[in-house]
Scaffold this motif. Structure first.
Motif, PDB file in Angstrom:
ATOM      1  N   LYS A 439       0.825  -1.200   0.000  1.00 24.67           N
ATOM      2  CA  LYS A 439       0.000   0.000   0.000  1.00 24.67           C
ATOM      3  C   LYS A 439       0.868   1.263   0.000  1.00 24.67           C
ATOM      4  N   LYS A 533      -8.501   8.953 -17.146  1.00 25.14           N
ATOM      5  CA  LYS A 533      -9.397   7.822 -16.884  1.00 25.14           C
ATOM      6  C   LYS A 533      -8.645   6.492 -16.885  1.00 25.14           C
ATOM      7  N   THR A 536      -6.435   6.298 -13.766  1.00 25.20           N
ATOM      8  CA  THR A 536      -7.265   6.186 -12.556  1.00 25.20           C
ATOM      9  C   THR A 536      -7.898   4.798 -12.436  1.00 25.20           C
ATOM     10  N   THR A 537      -8.340   4.236 -13.579  1.00 19.07           N
ATOM     11  CA  THR A 537      -8.947   2.899 -13.561  1.00 19.07           C
ATOM     12  C   THR A 537      -7.944   1.852 -13.081  1.00 19.07           C
ATOM     13  N   ASN A 538      -6.731   1.911 -13.593  1.00 15.14           N
ATOM     14  CA  ASN A 538      -5.704   0.948 -13.165  1.00 15.14           C
ATOM     15  C   ASN A 538      -5.405   1.087 -11.681  1.00 15.14           C
ATOM     16  N   LEU A 539      -5.265   2.327 -11.234  1.00 20.50           N
ATOM     17  CA  LEU A 539      -4.956   2.530  -9.819  1.00 20.50           C
ATOM     18  C   LEU A 539      -6.096   2.070  -8.919  1.00 20.50           C
ATOM     19  N   LEU A 540      -7.331   2.359  -9.352  1.00 24.66           N
ATOM     20  CA  LEU A 540      -8.481   1.924  -8.536  1.00 24.66           C
ATOM     21  C   LEU A 540      -8.582   0.399  -8.468  1.00 24.66           C
ATOM     22  N   GLN A 541      -8.280  -0.273  -9.579  1.00 26.33           N
ATOM     23  CA  GLN A 541      -8.321  -1.746  -9.556  1.00 26.33           C
ATOM     24  C   GLN A 541      -7.277  -2.319  -8.598  1.00 26.33           C
ATOM     25  N   GLU A 542      -6.072  -1.776  -8.659  1.00 28.75           N
ATOM     26  CA  GLU A 542      -5.039  -2.255  -7.728  1.00 28.75           C
ATOM     27  C   GLU A 542      -5.426  -1.980  -6.282  1.00 28.75           C
ATOM     28  N   LEU A 543      -5.978  -0.791  -6.032  1.00 31.73           N
ATOM     29  CA  LEU A 543      -6.383  -0.450  -4.665  1.00 31.73           C
ATOM     30  C   LEU A 543      -7.507  -1.356  -4.181  1.00 31.73           C
ATOM     31  N   LYS A 544      -8.454  -1.660  -5.071  1.00 26.51           N
ATOM     32  CA  LYS A 544      -9.555  -2.560  -4.688  1.00 26.51           C
ATOM     33  C   LYS A 544      -9.042  -3.958  -4.361  1.00 26.51           C
ATOM     34  N   GLU A 547      -7.416  -3.881  -0.967  1.00 26.26           N
ATOM     35  CA  GLU A 547      -8.422  -3.804   0.108  1.00 26.26           C
ATOM     36  C   GLU A 547      -9.096  -5.141   0.341  1.00 26.26           C
TER      37      GLU A 547
END
Length: 611
Positions: A439, A533, A536-544, A547
């Motif tokens: 993280k 976009k 941001t999509t790649n980063l959000l997928q990794e963060l999800k 989590e």
């Protein structure tokens, strides 16, 4: 099955013989399973065509049999061989359909037999084709004549001619031999110690019943005597330690001859039904105060040709006895034996003729005998008390040892579980640390991406500015040429027309600039939006994903914590329960000891069983 009138019917499997079994080298028997109950035939010698000649009979109610037939449950018949070390090997089996069983109303009707091939024969025996010649029938319940009561079976029989006579005296003695020669007082002690494997004597009706009352019955000198009833698990060893004392008047020579000829029977019964009998001989009981130990008195069935049942593991129902003869006093004259038919008559005669020396001597001997009996009783009580305390101490030690072993096993198992939990906890901690590190790396990468995005935006703006300047420089050169050309072209035109033409061109030029600016703005927005976009999509997928992993790790940690708490609580409950059971057992043992002490104090010589 409606033609069968009885509520309970018999399923009868008859096996006559087999063939094609030359590959079997050991004893062979048939084992059949129906409705969860297993019946076996007697073993026969191994040969090509063994002859079994056996009937296996199950009792079942009609309604239950209908359910089994409707559910199409087969009757499994297995051919099994057993070697000298009692190891079993299945040779093959047959599955019989109960719906094809022949219903026999008249027991005298002939039943057809069929050859049934064995299936699932082992590979090394595939070169042979074993078969069984058998039949399966359903019949009315076989009526068994009610057993006679124990008293009817063991009623007192007259002595055979030429045997040593016995006579029952009013004072409880039994005179063995000629009354005139019966001048010595003896006590014949029979101690029933224990019995094992009594479950082999139970009929099928009693096997599945619980809380039955059983007892041991002894037929001695033509009279049956019963012990206390008991209700225990007949598979285990049952300890009795019940003593029977018979008072005899005789002499050594007559008793030696009498014991060489006399036998007595011990029966095992349930209520009034006699289940097993064993015959015990006095042969070997010669000297007084010497114990005759009989540890192998095997029970047989009470039928005329009764056999000793044998279990699968070679068990037999056996009874352990201890017999010994005690001489109570020396010699008493025949006159006293004839006159003293009871203790009260002796005392009355002594009081009437107190001056008679012989009767005073007899009174003194009677008192001595009474004292000896009381002393013997006290010694027996002390022996029983010591034996009971030893057995109680031994039982306590065994129970404590078992509890210690169980607690040790449980402790080892819990320790192993605790180690596994700690190992899992450590792995979870490592995963959590890895997740924290990932993280942090992700946050740093996001920050770097933002910085890189800002730098790229600055570069893009610089490139756009340089491109515009280049275009302007090119445009400025072209404008001068256009001005010169227009001066030549429009030198002779009217001013008003020129002004209108220039105004129109200026208006169109402004509109074109506005449209161009709007298109540039849209292109820039589209480029910025597309880049942002995707990142941001790649980063959000990794963060999800991170989590979700972190949430799974937290749930796993919570689960292991709950399991650890449950294990600790179970250990506590087990320890508390074992402690309570041990306290209850110790309390019961103390109460038994106190009752035994009370009985030892209150018991009198007439507490012995005498004749």
């Amino acid at each position: 099955m409606d033609q069968l009138k009885s509520k309970v019917v018999n399923v009868v499997l008859t096996i006559q013989e087999g063939k094609g079994m030359e590959s079997i080298k050991n004893l062979t028997f048939i084992s059949a399973i129906f409705n969860g109950r297993v019946l076996e035939s007697d073993p026969v010698t191994a040969e090509d065509c063994p002859s079994f000649n056996t009937n296996l009979i199950w009792e079942i109610e009609k309604k239950d049999l209908r359910k089994i037939r409707s559910s199409n449950q087969p009757l499994r018949v297995e051919c099994v061989s057993v070697d000298t070390q009692n190891r079993r090997e299945k040779f093959g089996h047959v599955l019989l359909d109960l719906r094809s069983a022949l219903i026999v109303k008249n027991p005298d009707d002939k039943v057809p037999f069929k050859w049934q091939k064995l299936i699932a024969v082992r590979n090394k025996k595939r070169n042979c084709f074993p078969e069984l010649y058998l039949s399966l029938t359903i019949r009315n319940q076989i009526e068994v004549a009610c057993q006679e009561s124990l008293e009817q079976i063991w009623e007192a029989e007259p002595r055979s001619e030429g045997a040593i006579p016995i006579k029952y005296l009013e004072d409880g003695y039994i005179a063995v031999g000629d009354e005139r020669l019966c001048s010595e007082d003896y006590s014949l002690n029979i101690l029933i110690k224990s019995a094992t494997s009594l479950d082999l004597l139970l009929p099928e009706v009693l096997v599945f019943q619980s809380n039955n009352k059983y007892c041991m019955s002894i037929k001695i000198f033509g009279i049956p005597i019963r012990t206390k009833q008991f209700s225990k698990d007949l598979h285990d060893k049952i300890v009795f330690e019940e003593k029977i004392v018979v008072r005899l008047l005789s002499n050594v020579d007559i008793l030696q001859q009498f014991f060489a000829e006399e036998k007595f029977e011990v029966g095992f019964s349930c209520g009034q039904d006699l289940l097993g009998v064993t015959t015990v001989s006095f042969d070997g009981l010669i000297n007084t105060n010497e114990k005759l130990l009989l540890n192998t008195c095997y029970f047989r069935f009470p039928s005329p040709n009764g056999i000793v049942p044998v279990g699968k593991d070679g068990r037999k129902p056996v009874l352990a006895l201890e017999i010994f003869l005690v001489q109570n006093r020396g010699s008493i004259s025949a006159l006293i034996v004839g006159v003293s038919t009871s203790a009260e008559n002796v005392e009355n005669d002594v009081s009437k003729a107190s001056g008679d020396h012989e009767e005073a001597k007899a009174q003194q001997q009677i008192l001595l005998v009474t004292e000896e009996h009381m002393k013997e009783l006290e010694e027996w009580k002390q022996r029983q008390k010591v034996e009971f305390e030893q057995q109680l101490h031994k039982v306590k030690e065994e129970e404590l040892e078992k509890e210690r072993e169980e607690m040790e096993k449980e402790r080892e198992e819990l320790e192993r579980e605790r180690e596994e939990l700690e190992k899992g906890h450590q792995e979870l901690e490592k995963e959590r640390e890895e997740l924290v590190e990932k993280k942090a790396d992700l946050d740093e990468n996001i920050k770097k991406c933002k910085e890189l995005q800002d730098e790229l935006q600055e570069k893009l703006n610089e490139l756009k500015l340089s491109r515009i300047l280049k275009k302007k420089s090119k445009t400025s050169g072209n404008i001068l040429g256009v001005i010169e050309e227009n001066q030549k072209k429009f030198a002779d035109c009217d001013k008003e027309l020129l002004i209108d033409y220039i105004s129109k061109l200026q208006y169109d030029n402004e509109n074109l600039k506005q449209i161009l600016n709007e298109q540039k703005q849209e292109v820039e927005n589209n480029q910025r939006t597309a880049l942002t976009k995707e990142q941001t999509t790649n980063l959000l997928q990794e963060l999800k994903g991170l989590e979700e992993k972190f949430e799974v790790a937290q749930q796993t940690k919570t689960y292991f914590k709950e399991q650890w708490q449950k294990a600790c609580q179970e250990i506590h409950n087990l320890k508390a329960e074992d402690y309570r059971q041990l306290q209850n057992q110790l309390r019961e043992r103390r109460e038994e000891l106190s009752q035994l002490d009370h009985l030892c104090i209150m018991d009198e010589p007439n507490g012995l069983i005498s004749f």
